[in-house]
Design a protein around this motif. Sequence first.
Motif, PDB file in Angstrom:
ATOM      1  N   ALA A   1       6.169   9.788  -3.186  1.00  0.00           N
ATOM      2  CA  ALA A   1       5.530   8.512  -2.850  1.00  0.00           C
ATOM      3  C   ALA A   1       6.320   7.794  -1.766  1.00  0.00           C
ATOM      4  CB  ALA A   1       5.406   7.627  -4.084  1.00  0.00           C
ATOM      5  N   VAL A   2       5.604   7.022  -0.930  1.00  0.00           N
ATOM      6  CA  VAL A   2       6.227   6.231   0.132  1.00  0.00           C
ATOM      7  C   VAL A   2       5.356   5.000   0.368  1.00  0.00           C
ATOM      8  CG1 VAL A   2       5.039   7.454   2.008  1.00  0.00           C
ATOM      9  CG2 VAL A   2       7.193   6.281   2.463  1.00  0.00           C
ATOM     10  N   THR A   3       5.986   3.858   0.645  1.00  0.00           N
ATOM     11  CA  THR A   3       5.264   2.625   0.942  1.00  0.00           C
ATOM     12  C   THR A   3       4.882   2.607   2.418  1.00  0.00           C
ATOM     13  OG1 THR A   3       6.426   1.414  -0.792  1.00  0.00           O
ATOM     14  CG2 THR A   3       5.371   0.103   0.928  1.00  0.00           C
ATOM     15  N   LEU A   4       3.586   2.437   2.696  1.00  0.00           N
ATOM     16  CA  LEU A   4       3.076   2.444   4.074  1.00  0.00           C
ATOM     17  C   LEU A   4       3.195   1.076   4.722  1.00  0.00           C
ATOM     18  CD1 LEU A   4      -0.154   4.566   3.469  1.00  0.00           C
ATOM     19  CD2 LEU A   4       2.071   5.363   4.293  1.00  0.00           C
ATOM     20  N   VAL A   5       2.824   0.014   4.013  1.00  0.00           N
ATOM     21  CA  VAL A   5       2.869  -1.340   4.558  1.00  0.00           C
ATOM     22  C   VAL A   5       2.992  -2.308   3.390  1.00  0.00           C
ATOM     23  CG1 VAL A   5       0.353  -1.627   4.545  1.00  0.00           C
ATOM     24  CG2 VAL A   5       1.733  -2.969   6.134  1.00  0.00           C
TER      25      VAL A   5
ATOM     26  N   TYR B   1       0.872  -1.173   0.000  1.00  0.00           N
ATOM     27  CA  TYR B   1       0.000   0.000   0.000  1.00  0.00           C
ATOM     28  C   TYR B   1       0.910   1.224   0.000  1.00  0.00           C
ATOM     29  CZ  TYR B   1      -3.843  -3.158   0.942  1.00  0.00           C
ATOM     30  OH  TYR B   1      -4.773  -4.158   0.852  1.00  0.00           O
ATOM     31  N   ARG B   2       0.794   2.024  -1.089  1.00  0.00           N
ATOM     32  CA  ARG B   2       1.734   3.114  -1.331  1.00  0.00           C
ATOM     33  C   ARG B   2       0.974   4.446  -1.379  1.00  0.00           C
ATOM     34  NH1 ARG B   2       7.041   3.348  -2.612  1.00  0.00           N
ATOM     35  NH2 ARG B   2       7.788   4.861  -4.151  1.00  0.00           N
ATOM     36  N   LEU B   3       1.487   5.431  -0.646  1.00  0.00           N
ATOM     37  CA  LEU B   3       0.884   6.762  -0.553  1.00  0.00           C
ATOM     38  C   LEU B   3       1.528   7.674  -1.594  1.00  0.00           C
ATOM     39  CD1 LEU B   3      -0.861   8.903   0.993  1.00  0.00           C
ATOM     40  CD2 LEU B   3       1.170   9.278   2.432  1.00  0.00           C
ATOM     41  N   TYR B   4       0.669   8.454  -2.315  1.00  0.00           N
ATOM     42  CA  TYR B   4       1.123   9.407  -3.325  1.00  0.00           C
ATOM     43  C   TYR B   4       0.630  10.799  -2.943  1.00  0.00           C
ATOM     44  CZ  TYR B   4       2.395   5.475  -6.299  1.00  0.00           C
ATOM     45  OH  TYR B   4       2.985   4.350  -6.792  1.00  0.00           O
TER      46      TYR B   4
END
Length: 618
Positions: A231-235, A183-186
């Motif tokens: 962007a960063v990967t949350l989990v 799950y990746r946040l943009y």
Amino acid sequence: MKKYLFILLCSLIFLPYAFADEVVFRAQAPGKVIAGRPFQLTYTINQRARDLQAPDFNGFEYLAGPYTSQSSSTSFVNGRRTSSFSLTYTFTLMGTDPGDFTIGPASITSDGNKYTSNCVRITVLPPDEEPQPAGQSGQSASNRSAGSSSSSAQSGARGGDIFVRAIATKTNVYEQEALQLSYRLYVAGVDFAQMGNTIRLPECTGFMKQELELGERQFELEHYNGRNYQAVTLVSYLLYPQHAGDIKIDAAQFEAILREQTHRQSRSIFDDFFGTYENVSRMLNAPALTIHVKSLPANKPAGYSGGVGQFTLTPSISTTDIQANEAVTLKLDIQGSGNMKLLKTPAVDWPEGFEPYDPKVTTNYKTSASGYSGTKTIEYLAIPRAAGQYTIPSVQFSYFDIPSGQYKTLSTPEYTLNVRRAPGQTGNEDANAQTYTQVNKENIKELGSDIRYITTVEPNTKNADAPHTCLTPKRVLLIDLILLILSLVIYFLYRKFRQENADITKVRYRRANKVAQKRLKTAQQLLNGDSQPFYAEIEKAAFSYLSDRLSIPTADLTKDNISDLLRQKEVSEELIQQVNNVLSTAEFARYAPTTGAEKQALYDATANIINQLENQKI
């Protein structure tokens, strides 16, 4: 003395050089940049230097530089002086065309020596595309990449966007084939503060789930659907599908905290100058995904290990020429990637006359998008008890190879062992039927009561001629008869005890419930503690009980052959299903968060099936 003074003088002269800092000349630049936007490339050296020779900036437009800056510091800690120096050259460049580029090394001269920097690799991303008309948003499902989905939340800022994507590395897999779900946040054009406390993640029913350690989370540039985002990967999880068919992964929900400018009436001149902001919560939904799982082909080889992935097998043996009663070790190194944690230990068919021991298994795994990769080492130890020439048959290791879509079987060579006679063995011994029992021997101890002193007092001969009525011949005969009968009873009881304990299968059958209850007691003590030790103890209790009752080694037990063996014992299908549910739940729950109620329910179910199996003749 002159010699020692000369050595001391040389040491004092060269001591500063021995402890001088190593010269470090390093180049640094962003790993990703956007075409048409300037960025900085810096060269830093920790010594005074001159004559910087910059490389060709192929693929980039040179805008300015180099700008030079330097810094130095001195500190005293516990009376020890420490100093540092840094000289930095800064260039301003701009990417012109998207692609991957490499800037070669630069060179510089320091204290008469020439030093070379590292290369710098930079990815140039395309610029943002022009906004599309309403109804043709770049976030449309038709433009999303395969294996991912997202939901966006518009911010108060014009053109701002923030959303979360659910990204699966594969959507078409085989049973037990690993896939990675992230799950990746943009974020683009909004003032993102932090993630909120509300997080709802799917259960991933139908998969065995293993959460991956992400380390320190850092934003990075990523070009997605015509726009550049931070962007960063949350989990992230590793998932192993447990059955064939379409398996749905439910939607996930995340809370993001944004800083937005308010439009309320200003209360002072500072509000007009700096503006006023407030934190606003945004709920971000990552839509559901569907994974298409294909079943494994039906023609499984006889030695199938349960492995799905790509593996290699490297065998070795400690020696082929040994003496009787000495140990020989067969070693198997299984390397590759896939569901390595679920691999069964291959069986070795040792020749008759060998005394085998339980294999020793060591693992060295790391996680990747294809599952666990690394090495599983299995060491089999056995002791030949008689002289002769023996052959260790080939060991088979079968697995399902994902690229070819077929089962593959890896084999070890046959090993021929020449076993020499041990000292003290005779040539008349049967090489195929000898049994040796090792007995622990104690050292002989000297006891003070072993020797009695001879008395020098004359015996009392008064009434010596009187008849002795204590031990008459009849009584002596009766005592002898009782001792004989008692000896025979002890002999037959001991013989029966040895016969019963000689049959290892019967011993394990009788002790199955006792061992299982002991493990259940340990699991009960872990109910309120960590989940992983509790589920490990429950799994051991169930597998060890079934291993003892069904007379099958634990390493060879699988859910499939457990069901087949229980059906052969005429166990009801309902009870077989309960056994499978307990084994599956214990296996999956070790890698997923659970509640105390779920742990208690699994404990009760395990105790129930053991009690039911105890009442059946299996």
